[in-house]
Design an enzyme around this catalytic site. Structure first.
Site, PDB file in Angstrom:
ATOM      1  N   ASP A   1       0.824  -1.208   0.000  1.00  0.00           N
ATOM      2  CA  ASP A   1       0.000   0.000   0.000  1.00  0.00           C
ATOM      3  C   ASP A   1       0.859   1.259   0.000  1.00  0.00           C
ATOM      4  O   ASP A   1       0.668   2.151  -0.822  1.00  0.00           O
ATOM      5  CB  ASP A   1      -0.923   0.010   1.223  1.00  0.00           C
TER       6      ASP A   1
ATOM      7  N   GLU B   1       0.908  -5.918  -4.905  1.00  0.00           N
ATOM      8  CA  GLU B   1       0.551  -5.093  -6.069  1.00  0.00           C
ATOM      9  C   GLU B   1       1.721  -4.296  -6.622  1.00  0.00           C
ATOM     10  O   GLU B   1       1.971  -4.293  -7.830  1.00  0.00           O
ATOM     11  CB  GLU B   1      -0.584  -4.142  -5.691  1.00  0.00           C
TER      12      GLU B   1
END
Length: 381
Positions: free
Chosen positions: A19, A276
């Site tokens: 994140d 990610e």
């Protein structure tokens, strides 16, 4: 863009660096590439420091790389909301800040930055408004993605040119490896191994050790480290240590800053990535990769994994696509990676070429930072 120059990005660090990794890249890109005034609010500066050593964990406010970094504490300090407010990855804005947003005229553009997904439903939800149930505010969903119907992928200016220059210059690569304390054998397969805990790692390391191909496995500090140490019969390994077993040489690295990690991805022949941020950077490296997706309850992550594989494997021969998918599934299932690797190797040449073609296709899309600026500009009143 004369109005809307002030942006606030809010990010919480959950249990990994994905994140904050994405939020930090976005903040720097908006500041450097678009001349915006960006404040990045982060709740865990200690973890942020691992990602960016210029961050001082004890400061409540500091400027790094053109971005104002603020420690997100409770109670939240008085702060005038920015023209554009990015709520990243499900974090919740402080109530006092929301109330201040509602009192502003005009209202800030409020964006809910979602996680990356290749699932079909994302295209229909990207950009949709969501009115606040009580306050005169509207939030807009923003989904990163892999085509023109989504929000795109972060890709700062000049990244492709830097990567190509690096990969075409053997002397630059030699200098890079020497800076890490290594000199890979010319015939060795260079692998970066970054991931979550995974019981499949032992059988994969065994396959490499027993194989005919020399393998240099570079392991940045991660949750895999204890399991890899156990494979070599060590109680622990620290950055700089090296071990050998059969055809496998393992070298442990410290957690690398983002620009150095990019170079590692460019320098290796195969990259294991997780979450990610490292997935996207692995794609931009134009090298084959294996994605360890963040596990979710009820195996919801497997739907994301399969959706991505459907897109990624388009255009490959059925045999190579099956070999790649079997290897990815084995790695994510935590078993079967050893046998799957043997079949994967039979199709390595096509998988290598496909990674280059795929990144060329991605480069045809405008980057996420530019799209996000355009999106928010269209919402400013």
């Amino acid at each position: 863009m004369e109005t809307g120059r002030n942006w606030d990005i809010f990010c919480t660090v959950v249990d990994n660096y994905g994140d904050i990794g994405v939020a930090w890249r976005l903040a720097r890109q908006l500041a450097a590439g678009h001349g915006l005034n960006v404040r990045l609010w982060v709740d865990d500066l200690g973890s942020f420091h691992h990602l960016c050593t210029a961050i001082n964990p004890i400061l409540s406010a500091q400027s790094v790389d053109g971005v104002t970094v603020r420690h997100w504490v409770s109670p939240f300090p008085d702060a005038t909301p920015a023209d554009v407010v990015i709520e990243a990855f499900g974090c919740k804005l402080p109530q006092s800040y929301l109330t201040a947003m509602a009192a502003m005229q005009p209202k800030p553009v409020w964006v809910n930055l979602e996680y990356l997904s290749a699932e079909d439903w994302v295209e229909g939800c990207h950009g949709l408004p969501s009115p606040h149930p009580r306050l005169p505010l509207t939030q807009h969903f923003y989904f990163p993605g892999f085509n023109a119907h989504t929000g795109g992928l972060l890709h700062e200016a000049g990244l492709a040119e830097r990567r190509i220059g690096f990969q075409r210059d053997p002397a630059v690569q030699d200098d890079f490896w020497m800076s890490l304390g290594m000199k890979p054998a010319p015939d060795a397969l260079r692998v970066s191994l970054f991931g979550y805990e995974n019981p499949a790692v032992a059988e994969l390391l065994e396959a490499w050790a027993e194989g005919e191909l020399p393998v240099l496995c570079v392991l940045p500090e991660s949750k895999l480290l204890p399991q890899v140490a156990a494979f070599f019969g060590a109680t622990g390994l620290i950055p700089g240590e090296q071990r050998q077993r059969g055809k496998l040489i393992l070298h442990v690295l410290p957690f690398l800053p983002q620009p150095r990690y990019d170079e590692l991805l460019w320098a290796c022949d195969l990259n294991f990535v997780r979450g990610e941020d490292s997935l996207v950077r692995g794609l931009w490296a134009a090298r084959p990769l294996v994605w360890h997706i963040y596990p979710q309850r009820d195996d919801a992550h497997l739907e994301k994994l399969n959706a991505f594989l459907k897109h990624y494997c388009a255009g490959m021969s059925p045999q190579s696509a099956t070999a790649l998918q079997d290897f990815w599934h084995a790695w994510n299932a935590g078993k079967g990676a050893g046998p799957a690797w043997v079949n994967y190797r039979q199709h390595q040449a096509e998988i290598d070429a496909h990674a280059c073609r795929w990144v060329d296709c991605l480069l045809k899309n405008e980057d996420m930072g530019a799209r996000l600026v355009q999106f928010c500009q269209s919402k400013l009143k």
